[in-house]
Design a protein around this motif. Structure first.
Motif, PDB file in Angstrom:
ATOM      1  N   ASP A 288       1.136  -1.284  -0.414  1.00  0.00           N
ATOM      2  CA  ASP A 288      -0.275   0.003   0.436  1.00  0.00           C
ATOM      3  C   ASP A 288       0.583   1.521   0.277  1.00  0.00           C
ATOM      4  O   ASP A 288       1.269   1.984   0.984  1.00  0.00           O
ATOM      5  CB  ASP A 288      -0.815   0.137   1.080  1.00  0.00           C
ATOM      6  CG  ASP A 288      -1.718   1.284   1.403  1.00  0.00           C
ATOM      7  OD1 ASP A 288      -1.625   2.111   0.391  1.00  0.00           O
ATOM      8  OD2 ASP A 288      -2.873   1.347   2.117  1.00  0.00           O
ATOM      9  N   GLN A 289       0.968   1.469  -1.000  1.00  0.00           N
ATOM     10  CA  GLN A 289       1.594   3.029  -1.529  1.00  0.00           C
ATOM     11  C   GLN A 289       1.673   3.865  -0.611  1.00  0.00           C
ATOM     12  O   GLN A 289       2.247   5.244   0.225  1.00  0.00           O
ATOM     13  CB  GLN A 289       1.838   2.865  -2.991  1.00  0.00           C
ATOM     14  CG  GLN A 289       2.821   2.044  -3.792  1.00  0.00           C
ATOM     15  CD  GLN A 289       3.365   2.986  -4.859  1.00  0.00           C
ATOM     16  OE1 GLN A 289       3.619   4.375  -5.090  1.00  0.00           O
ATOM     17  NE2 GLN A 289       3.230   2.012  -5.449  1.00  0.00           N
ATOM     18  N   VAL A 290       0.192   4.263  -0.287  1.00  0.00           N
ATOM     19  CA  VAL A 290       0.051   5.670   0.133  1.00  0.00           C
ATOM     20  C   VAL A 290       0.164   5.528   1.541  1.00  0.00           C
ATOM     21  O   VAL A 290       0.500   6.342   2.196  1.00  0.00           O
ATOM     22  CB  VAL A 290      -2.045   5.533  -0.296  1.00  0.00           C
ATOM     23  CG1 VAL A 290      -1.888   6.531   0.956  1.00  0.00           C
ATOM     24  CG2 VAL A 290      -2.074   5.698  -1.465  1.00  0.00           C
ATOM     25  N   CYS A 291      -0.116   4.646   2.017  1.00  0.00           N
ATOM     26  CA  CYS A 291      -0.268   4.311   3.843  1.00  0.00           C
ATOM     27  C   CYS A 291       1.318   4.361   4.086  1.00  0.00           C
ATOM     28  O   CYS A 291       1.556   5.206   5.420  1.00  0.00           O
ATOM     29  CB  CYS A 291      -0.581   2.706   3.843  1.00  0.00           C
ATOM     30  SG  CYS A 291      -0.611   2.529   5.909  1.00  0.00           S
ATOM     31  N   ASN A 292       2.088   3.788   3.493  1.00  0.00           N
ATOM     32  CA  ASN A 292       3.395   3.561   3.195  1.00  0.00           C
ATOM     33  C   ASN A 292       4.331   4.458   3.374  1.00  0.00           C
ATOM     34  O   ASN A 292       5.485   5.387   4.322  1.00  0.00           O
ATOM     35  CB  ASN A 292       4.366   2.405   2.545  1.00  0.00           C
ATOM     36  CG  ASN A 292       4.685   1.379   2.984  1.00  0.00           C
ATOM     37  OD1 ASN A 292       4.838   1.293   3.576  1.00  0.00           O
ATOM     38  ND2 ASN A 292       2.863   0.746   2.670  1.00  0.00           N
ATOM     39  N   TYR A 293       4.088   5.946   2.352  1.00  0.00           N
ATOM     40  CA  TYR A 293       4.614   7.046   1.618  1.00  0.00           C
ATOM     41  C   TYR A 293       4.212   7.822   2.977  1.00  0.00           C
ATOM     42  O   TYR A 293       4.953   8.703   3.131  1.00  0.00           O
ATOM     43  CB  TYR A 293       4.543   7.256   0.639  1.00  0.00           C
ATOM     44  CG  TYR A 293       4.916   8.486   0.534  1.00  0.00           C
ATOM     45  CD1 TYR A 293       6.417   9.213   0.456  1.00  0.00           C
ATOM     46  CD2 TYR A 293       4.546   9.954   0.395  1.00  0.00           C
ATOM     47  CE1 TYR A 293       7.926  10.013   0.028  1.00  0.00           C
ATOM     48  CE2 TYR A 293       5.663  11.439   0.499  1.00  0.00           C
ATOM     49  CZ  TYR A 293       6.920  11.121   0.024  1.00  0.00           C
ATOM     50  OH  TYR A 293       8.010  12.193   0.161  1.00  0.00           O
ATOM     51  N   ARG A 294       2.309   7.928   3.862  1.00  0.00           N
ATOM     52  CA  ARG A 294       3.051   9.024   4.414  1.00  0.00           C
ATOM     53  C   ARG A 294       2.861   8.825   5.647  1.00  0.00           C
ATOM     54  O   ARG A 294       3.020  10.195   6.286  1.00  0.00           O
ATOM     55  CB  ARG A 294       0.644   8.672   4.237  1.00  0.00           C
ATOM     56  CG  ARG A 294       0.314  10.073   5.088  1.00  0.00           C
ATOM     57  CD  ARG A 294      -0.897   9.754   4.998  1.00  0.00           C
ATOM     58  NE  ARG A 294      -1.909  11.229   5.245  1.00  0.00           N
ATOM     59  CZ  ARG A 294      -2.627  11.442   6.084  1.00  0.00           C
ATOM     60  NH1 ARG A 294      -3.726  10.080   6.485  1.00  0.00           N
ATOM     61  NH2 ARG A 294      -3.253  12.152   6.961  1.00  0.00           N
ATOM     62  N   CYS A 295       2.999   7.479   6.260  1.00  0.00           N
ATOM     63  CA  CYS A 295       4.563   7.389   7.466  1.00  0.00           C
ATOM     64  C   CYS A 295       5.614   8.349   7.698  1.00  0.00           C
ATOM     65  O   CYS A 295       6.201   9.035   8.275  1.00  0.00           O
ATOM     66  CB  CYS A 295       4.405   6.078   7.406  1.00  0.00           C
ATOM     67  SG  CYS A 295       3.127   5.193   8.013  1.00  0.00           S
ATOM     68  N   ILE A 296       5.911   7.496   6.216  1.00  0.00           N
ATOM     69  CA  ILE A 296       7.531   8.374   5.673  1.00  0.00           C
ATOM     70  C   ILE A 296       7.621  10.062   5.970  1.00  0.00           C
ATOM     71  O   ILE A 296       8.071  11.154   6.243  1.00  0.00           O
ATOM     72  CB  ILE A 296       8.376   8.185   4.406  1.00  0.00           C
ATOM     73  CG1 ILE A 296       8.608   6.783   4.534  1.00  0.00           C
ATOM     74  CG2 ILE A 296       9.747   8.870   4.564  1.00  0.00           C
ATOM     75  CD1 ILE A 296       9.865   6.215   5.251  1.00  0.00           C
ATOM     76  N   ALA A 297       6.498  10.551   5.215  1.00  0.00           N
ATOM     77  CA  ALA A 297       6.391  11.933   4.898  1.00  0.00           C
ATOM     78  C   ALA A 297       5.827  12.894   6.323  1.00  0.00           C
ATOM     79  O   ALA A 297       6.286  13.347   6.702  1.00  0.00           O
ATOM     80  CB  ALA A 297       5.139  12.329   4.086  1.00  0.00           C
ATOM     81  N   SER A 298       4.850  12.294   7.233  1.00  0.00           N
ATOM     82  CA  SER A 298       4.554  12.505   8.341  1.00  0.00           C
ATOM     83  C   SER A 298       5.876  12.512   9.472  1.00  0.00           C
ATOM     84  O   SER A 298       6.148  13.448  10.420  1.00  0.00           O
ATOM     85  CB  SER A 298       3.306  11.372   9.402  1.00  0.00           C
ATOM     86  OG  SER A 298       2.426  11.559   7.763  1.00  0.00           O
ATOM     87  N   TYR A 299       6.970  11.634   9.545  1.00  0.00           N
ATOM     88  CA  TYR A 299       7.859  11.689  10.857  1.00  0.00           C
ATOM     89  C   TYR A 299       8.787  11.230  10.192  1.00  0.00           C
ATOM     90  O   TYR A 299      10.185  10.429  10.341  1.00  0.00           O
ATOM     91  CB  TYR A 299       7.790  10.243  11.259  1.00  0.00           C
ATOM     92  CG  TYR A 299       6.417  10.287  11.747  1.00  0.00           C
ATOM     93  CD1 TYR A 299       5.648  11.005  12.580  1.00  0.00           C
ATOM     94  CD2 TYR A 299       5.394   8.921  10.766  1.00  0.00           C
ATOM     95  CE1 TYR A 299       4.042  10.493  12.929  1.00  0.00           C
ATOM     96  CE2 TYR A 299       4.407   8.693  11.711  1.00  0.00           C
ATOM     97  CZ  TYR A 299       3.676   9.655  12.923  1.00  0.00           C
ATOM     98  OH  TYR A 299       1.808   9.861  13.383  1.00  0.00           O
ATOM     99  N   GLU A 300       9.030  12.125   8.959  1.00  0.00           N
ATOM    100  CA  GLU A 300      10.887  12.283   8.161  1.00  0.00           C
ATOM    101  C   GLU A 300      11.580  12.997   9.123  1.00  0.00           C
ATOM    102  O   GLU A 300      11.237  13.957  10.372  1.00  0.00           O
ATOM    103  CB  GLU A 300      10.929  13.647   7.442  1.00  0.00           C
ATOM    104  CG  GLU A 300       9.977  13.459   5.781  1.00  0.00           C
ATOM    105  CD  GLU A 300      10.740  13.880   5.195  1.00  0.00           C
ATOM    106  OE1 GLU A 300      11.554  14.842   4.691  1.00  0.00           O
ATOM    107  OE2 GLU A 300       9.969  13.826   3.522  1.00  0.00           O
ATOM    108  N   SER A 301      12.839  12.261   9.707  1.00  0.00           N
ATOM    109  CA  SER A 301      13.917  13.298  10.345  1.00  0.00           C
ATOM    110  C   SER A 301      15.634  12.540   9.570  1.00  0.00           C
ATOM    111  O   SER A 301      15.293  11.687   8.977  1.00  0.00           O
ATOM    112  CB  SER A 301      13.719  12.545  11.857  1.00  0.00           C
ATOM    113  OG  SER A 301      14.442  10.625  11.420  1.00  0.00           O
ATOM    114  N   PRO A 302      16.078  13.545  10.656  1.00  0.00           N
ATOM    115  CA  PRO A 302      17.967  12.971   9.888  1.00  0.00           C
ATOM    116  C   PRO A 302      17.964  11.453  10.746  1.00  0.00           C
ATOM    117  O   PRO A 302      19.071  10.507   9.844  1.00  0.00           O
ATOM    118  CB  PRO A 302      19.021  14.172  10.730  1.00  0.00           C
ATOM    119  CG  PRO A 302      17.601  14.904  10.651  1.00  0.00           C
ATOM    120  CD  PRO A 302      16.164  14.511  11.619  1.00  0.00           C
ATOM    121  N   HIS A 303      18.012  11.287  11.494  1.00  0.00           N
ATOM    122  CA  HIS A 303      17.502  10.082  11.927  1.00  0.00           C
ATOM    123  C   HIS A 303      17.304   8.031  10.628  1.00  0.00           C
ATOM    124  O   HIS A 303      17.405   7.455  10.583  1.00  0.00           O
ATOM    125  CB  HIS A 303      17.183   9.005  13.449  1.00  0.00           C
ATOM    126  CG  HIS A 303      18.501  10.489  14.215  1.00  0.00           C
ATOM    127  ND1 HIS A 303      19.399   9.839  14.404  1.00  0.00           N
ATOM    128  CD2 HIS A 303      18.519  11.309  15.179  1.00  0.00           C
ATOM    129  CE1 HIS A 303      20.058  10.650  15.458  1.00  0.00           C
ATOM    130  NE2 HIS A 303      18.688  11.592  15.869  1.00  0.00           N
TER     131      HIS A 303
END
Length: 535
Positions: A288-303
């Motif tokens: 599910d690309q929509v779900c997966n990318y939203r996780c990444i875009a919501s919680y981006e961080s250097p770590h």
């Protein structure tokens, strides 16, 4: 303060890498230009077990034939759609959707043949037509029934499909039986094939196929419809090479991560945003690309970036590989304002209205559901200070899972390809390198709209994808006079207008635009400042 339990790493890794344009499963599945590229990861699984449908469902003999390069027989699919039935894909007729799917299957393998019929043939008095249909059904490896509800059609299909080993039914009569690998799917509860699993006595691997295809179909986009068929081909007929990256590597992945990326794993688990991203990804279906990318875009961080860079890009712990798709081939436009397109003019077309406006283009619509869920997508193209350098920076808005509106920005290096109007792009996005091939398909003489096509791959994430973006200065669709020209441009890309997802450009407050000091803009094309001054 108690620390939340860390997620099970081997499960989430395949679902993690995202570049901002991943296409659904871009084997052709969306992208993103600033689009998240969400690799299509393995099926939902226990922590260290490879999903069986990709590991063992195809016999050793068939695997051997592929390895030895022996010619493969064609895979024959017959699809029946209800006469006059309408799909949820922007209300496109199901017949048109399935005919388009047949064409897109050819991009994966010329040996995949799908014939599409309306169920009116089942009700016909033409004996010759029915005899011809019986012949096609006798040779079919897969039968697909979509929105078939007419009682006469149902009875005819039931009586003439008993020898077919794989039958799948979507939105069709509950009387139609379904098979996977010759085993029936029993006791139905709803009219959707993948709800008919109560009492199913098939193997665990068949249950994984059911779950995967069910989730993909319910996302209602052209990439996932094709993906459904590819999963069944791969599981029960012969291997599909573009699905090889969906195999879990189990202990070798875990050992690689622990050996090479211990500090990055610890730092990620101790960082609230990085930890939330991993936990969020564990909640998503891996495809599910929509779900997966939203996780990444919501919680981006250097770590999170460091974690991905180490595990995927530097050490390739998932042992993945992907290449830029060669199909469809999309020719670039050859003339602009009556003159042959040269490299300088092509770059100017990317730069668009930057100078008259604070951006080059706004995205009107795109083909990727994962990225085009995000509003306010601005495109920035400019020439750098270094001689011959050219850059692309997409800026887009994200509504995080916690309800906040945030802006995201990426930076691509752009180089000219051999033919004017074609370019090579590269970006390090969330720790993963993506390489892409872009084509300027068409741009109106007054710069009122443009269509750009891309094919790309995030090699370390095992993800290939294709897609396109429709752009204009103000994010509005081209006027009716340009409609025919736009449809022709989309056809060059192998895209139907009903595949596009409209971007919400209604409320875009204070986007972080601007280009570096010393950057330059147009070289040979003159842009009139007054044309778009009021946008």
């Amino acid at each position: 303060m108690a620390i939340e339990a860390p997620p099970r790493l081997p499960k989430l890794i395949p679902a993690f890498p995202q570049t901002h344009r991943f296409t659904a499963f871009r084997t052709g599945l969306p992208p993103f230009h600033h689009r998240p590229r969400s690799p299509v990861p393995p099926l939902r699984r226990t922590a260290l077990r490879a999903p069986t449908i990709f590991r063992s469902a195809v016999s050793e003999a068939k695997e051997s034939a592929v390895t030895e390069g022996l010619p493969e027989p064609p895979v024959r699919i017959v699809a029946f759609v209800g006469e006059g039935s309408v799909s949820p894909l922007n209300l496109a007729p199901w017949q048109e959707v399935m005919l388009h799917t047949a064409k897109r299957l050819k991009w994966v393998d010329e040996g995949f043949e799908m014939l599409v019929f309306t169920d009116s043939v089942c009700q016909s008095d033409d004996d010759n037509a029915k005899t011809s249909m019986r012949r096609e059904l006798s040779r079919a490896d897969i039968l697909v029934n979509v929105a078939v509800t007419n009682e006469e059609s149902v009875m005819w299909i039931e009586g003439n499909s008993k020898s077919i080993q794989n039958i799948i039914c979507f939105e069709s009569s509950h009387k139609l039986e379904n098979k996977l690998g010759g085993s029936y799917v029993g006791i139905e509860r709803k009219v959707n094939f993948f709800d008919k699993i109560v009492g199913f006595s098939g193997s665990n691997e068949s249950m994984e196929v059911v779950q995967t295809v069910s989730e993909a179909w319910d996302r209602h986009n052209s990439d996932d419809i094709r993906f459904c068929l590819l999963v069944i081909i791969n599981a029960y007929i012969r291997p599909v090479p573009i699905l090889k990256n969906l195999r879990s590597k189990g202990l070798s992945t875990l050992n690689c991560m622990v050996k090479n990326c211990g500090p990055q794993i610890i730092n990620c688990l101790l960082d609230p945003n990085c930890r939330k991203a991993l936990q969020c990804l564990n909640q998503c279906s891996p495809v599910d690309q929509v779900c997966n990318y939203r996780c990444i875009a919501s919680y981006e961080s250097p770590h999170l970036e460091a974690f991905s860079l180490c595990v995927l890009q530097k050490n390739n712990c998932l042992e993945l590989d992907a290449k830029i798709p060669e199909k469809p081939y999309v020719p670039p436009m050859v003339k602009f304002q009556g003159k042959d397109l040269c490299h300088e003019a092509a770059e100017d077309l990317f730069i668009g209205c930057l100078g008259s406006l604070n951006w080059s283009w706004c995205v009107v619509a795109g083909q990727n559901p994962a990225y085009d869920q995000f509003p306010c997508q601005y495109q920035l193209f400019y020439r750098g200070k270094a001689k011959g350098s050219f850059w692309y920076e997409p800026v887009f808005q994200v509504k995080t899972l916690e309800g906040k509106m945030v802006w995201r920005r990426r930076k691509y290096r752009v180089k000219r390809a051999k033919i004017p109007g074609t370019f090579s792009f590269s970006v390090l996005d969330n720790g993963v390198v993506s390489n892409e091939f872009w084509t300027i398909v068409d741009v109106s003489d007054d710069l009122s709209w443009g269509l750009f096509h891309y094919s790309g791959a995030a090699r370390a994430a095992g993800q290939s994808y294709t897609g396109a973006v429709l752009v204009s200065p103000d994010g509005a669709y081209p006027n009716d006079m340009e409609r025919r020209r736009l449809v022709l441009a989309l056809e060059k890309c192998g895209i139907k207008d009903w595949e596009l997802y409209t971007v919400d450009n209604c409320s875009c407050v204070d986007p972080p635009l601007g280009i570096p000091e010393g950057a330059s803009l147009h070289s040979v094309i003159k842009v009139k400042d007054e044309k778009w001054a009021s946008v």
